[in-house]
Design an enzyme around this catalytic site. Structure first.
Site, PDB file in Angstrom:
ATOM      1  N   SER A  20       0.810  -1.222   0.000  1.00 22.73           N
ATOM      2  CA  SER A  20       0.000   0.000   0.000  1.00 22.73           C
ATOM      3  C   SER A  20       0.844   1.273   0.000  1.00 22.73           C
ATOM      4  O   SER A  20       1.880   1.363   0.659  1.00 22.73           O
ATOM      5  CB  SER A  20      -0.916   0.011   1.225  1.00 22.73           C
ATOM      6  OG  SER A  20      -1.613   1.232   1.303  1.00 22.73           O
ATOM      7  N   SER A  22      -0.624   3.995   1.090  1.00 21.75           N
ATOM      8  CA  SER A  22      -1.304   4.820   2.095  1.00 21.75           C
ATOM      9  C   SER A  22      -0.388   5.303   3.221  1.00 21.75           C
ATOM     10  O   SER A  22      -0.475   6.472   3.610  1.00 21.75           O
ATOM     11  CB  SER A  22      -2.501   4.062   2.683  1.00 21.75           C
ATOM     12  OG  SER A  22      -3.490   3.872   1.706  1.00 21.75           O
ATOM     13  N   SER A  67      -9.021  -1.840   3.156  1.00 17.57           N
ATOM     14  CA  SER A  67      -8.836  -2.226   1.764  1.00 17.57           C
ATOM     15  C   SER A  67      -9.245  -3.684   1.584  1.00 17.57           C
ATOM     16  O   SER A  67      -9.781  -4.311   2.491  1.00 17.57           O
ATOM     17  CB  SER A  67      -7.382  -1.984   1.351  1.00 17.57           C
ATOM     18  OG  SER A  67      -7.266  -2.039  -0.053  1.00 17.57           O
ATOM     19  N   LYS A  71     -13.738  -4.645   2.694  1.00 18.24           N
ATOM     20  CA  LYS A  71     -14.599  -3.463   2.576  1.00 18.24           C
ATOM     21  C   LYS A  71     -16.073  -3.764   2.895  1.00 18.24           C
ATOM     22  O   LYS A  71     -16.803  -2.859   3.315  1.00 18.24           O
ATOM     23  CB  LYS A  71     -14.470  -2.840   1.183  1.00 18.24           C
ATOM     24  CG  LYS A  71     -13.114  -2.179   0.944  1.00 18.24           C
ATOM     25  CD  LYS A  71     -13.070  -1.436  -0.380  1.00 18.24           C
ATOM     26  CE  LYS A  71     -11.734  -0.737  -0.581  1.00 18.24           C
ATOM     27  NZ  LYS A  71     -11.715   0.100  -1.793  1.00 18.24           N
ATOM     28  N   GLY A 133     -17.282  -3.103 -10.081  1.00 15.17           N
ATOM     29  CA  GLY A 133     -16.703  -3.869  -8.993  1.00 15.17           C
ATOM     30  C   GLY A 133     -16.303  -2.955  -7.854  1.00 15.17           C
ATOM     31  O   GLY A 133     -17.016  -2.015  -7.512  1.00 15.17           O
ATOM     32  N   GLY A 134     -15.106  -3.191  -7.301  1.00  8.99           N
ATOM     33  CA  GLY A 134     -14.647  -2.438  -6.140  1.00  8.99           C
ATOM     34  C   GLY A 134     -14.495  -0.955  -6.384  1.00  8.99           C
ATOM     35  O   GLY A 134     -14.748  -0.142  -5.499  1.00  8.99           O
ATOM     36  N   TYR A 234      -3.990   3.786 -12.207  1.00 10.35           N
ATOM     37  CA  TYR A 234      -3.033   4.876 -11.956  1.00 10.35           C
ATOM     38  C   TYR A 234      -1.587   4.488 -12.235  1.00 10.35           C
ATOM     39  O   TYR A 234      -0.694   5.329 -12.196  1.00 10.35           O
ATOM     40  CB  TYR A 234      -3.178   5.425 -10.524  1.00 10.35           C
ATOM     41  CG  TYR A 234      -2.996   4.414  -9.418  1.00 10.35           C
ATOM     42  CD1 TYR A 234      -1.737   4.075  -8.940  1.00 10.35           C
ATOM     43  CD2 TYR A 234      -4.107   3.818  -8.825  1.00 10.35           C
ATOM     44  CE1 TYR A 234      -1.575   3.164  -7.922  1.00 10.35           C
ATOM     45  CE2 TYR A 234      -3.959   2.906  -7.803  1.00 10.35           C
ATOM     46  CZ  TYR A 234      -2.691   2.583  -7.340  1.00 10.35           C
ATOM     47  OH  TYR A 234      -2.550   1.676  -6.336  1.00 10.35           O
ATOM     48  N   GLY A 256      -6.099   7.408 -12.898  1.00  9.30           N
ATOM     49  CA  GLY A 256      -6.623   7.181 -11.560  1.00  9.30           C
ATOM     50  C   GLY A 256      -5.818   7.811 -10.438  1.00  9.30           C
ATOM     51  O   GLY A 256      -6.188   7.655  -9.262  1.00  9.30           O
TER      52      GLY A 256
END
Length: 286
Positions: A20, A22, A67, A71, A133-134, A234, A256
């Site tokens: 990740s 994040s 994530s 979810k 989807g997600g 992305y 993205g």
């Protein structure tokens, strides 16, 4: 800012979690905003999920990011759901309000804000969306809540098609947007829908990883110049779809990255009450 006895914690709950971006995004944002907090990634197994959610309360954390694959699974473990998260049926952000945990979804906000950053508004517009989807689910819901007039939803006939049809029903029942489901296998209908759209959004995952050389649209003549083409991928920063859209002279061709950044910024604001310092974060992450 140094870690001390007042440092607050935010965590990513995912499996796997090590890939990740994040932690890099949020720790830089905390530092830039001079907020005494740290963001850590926690690789949580399915059996550990209830304990991980309980730890948000026990450790008085600001909250968490959620994530894949949790979810949906976190929802029964929370006290409240934001209206958008309820409609989407998924949570990617948890906020701790004095031990009461509320679930939000910021993915759709990330999409809408990324469009706005490029000068594109959805009010009164028509959008064609491929893949529910997600990523596609919160995009569809948030676009409808943001004033979209018409939504053409295309999905392949696989297990996700049930969700795609449910999302169309929810949008028609609970928003002012008119949504219609179409099978993605119907190429003529797909081309016709794009031709009458202000925005085409691909949320399928084509164009990344092993599918890097693939695109649902291969003919530039399917697009018109006065429209927006948005690819949720992305990395790479320019996908096959984007290249085709650029060949067609499309006015707004977007990847993205802005969606990823803006969904993180929306979560950051929910946890801290402050706006994420976007410019330095964007420069560092991308």
């Amino acid at each position: 800012m140094e870690i001390d006895g007042h440092t607050k914690l935010v965590g990513l709950i995912a499996h796997p979690a090590g890939h990740s971006q994040s932690p890099a995004m949020h720790n830089l944002a905390f530092a830039q905003a001079k907020i005494n907090a740290r963001f850590l990634a926690f690789d949580v197994t399915n059996s550990q999920l209830p304990a991980a959610i309980a730890a948000i309360r026990a450790f008085n954390m600001l909250g968490a990011s959620v994530s894949m694959p949790y979810k949906q699974a976190v929802i029964p473990l929370l006290d409240h759901l934001d209206h958008t998260a309820e409609l989407v049926g998924a949570v990617n952000t948890i906020v701790n309000h004095d031990g009461e945990l509320t679930g939000y979804t910021t993915d759709g906000l990330g999409f809408v804000d990324a469009l706005a950053d490029d000068g594109v508004q959805l009010t009164g517009k028509t959008m064609t969306l491929a893949g529910v989807g997600g990523a596609g689910t919160p995009i569809a819901i948030q676009a409808a809540l943001s004033g979209l007039k018409t939504l053409n939803v295309f999905n392949i006939n696989d297990p996700s098609v049930k969700n795609a049809k449910q999302i169309v029903q929810i949008i028609n029942d609970q928003t002012a947007c008119h949504a219609t489901f179409y099978p993605l296998e119907d190429r003529d209908q797909f081309q016709a829908a794009i031709a009458t759209s202000d925005v085409y959004t691909d949320a399928t995952g084509l164009g990344m990883g092993k599918l890097v050389d693939q695109s649902l649209v291969t003919d530039p003549t399917w697009f018109h110049t006065n429209m927006t083409v948005f690819d949720t991928v992305y990395a790479p920063s320019v996908t096959k779809l984007m290249t085709i859209a650029q060949q067609a002279g499309v006015a707004h061709v977007i990847n993205g990255q802005g969606m990823l950044l803006n969904q993180g910024a929306a979560a950051f604001k929910l946890w801290t009450g402050q706006s994420m310092p976007l410019a330095p974060v964007k420069a560092a992450i991308f």
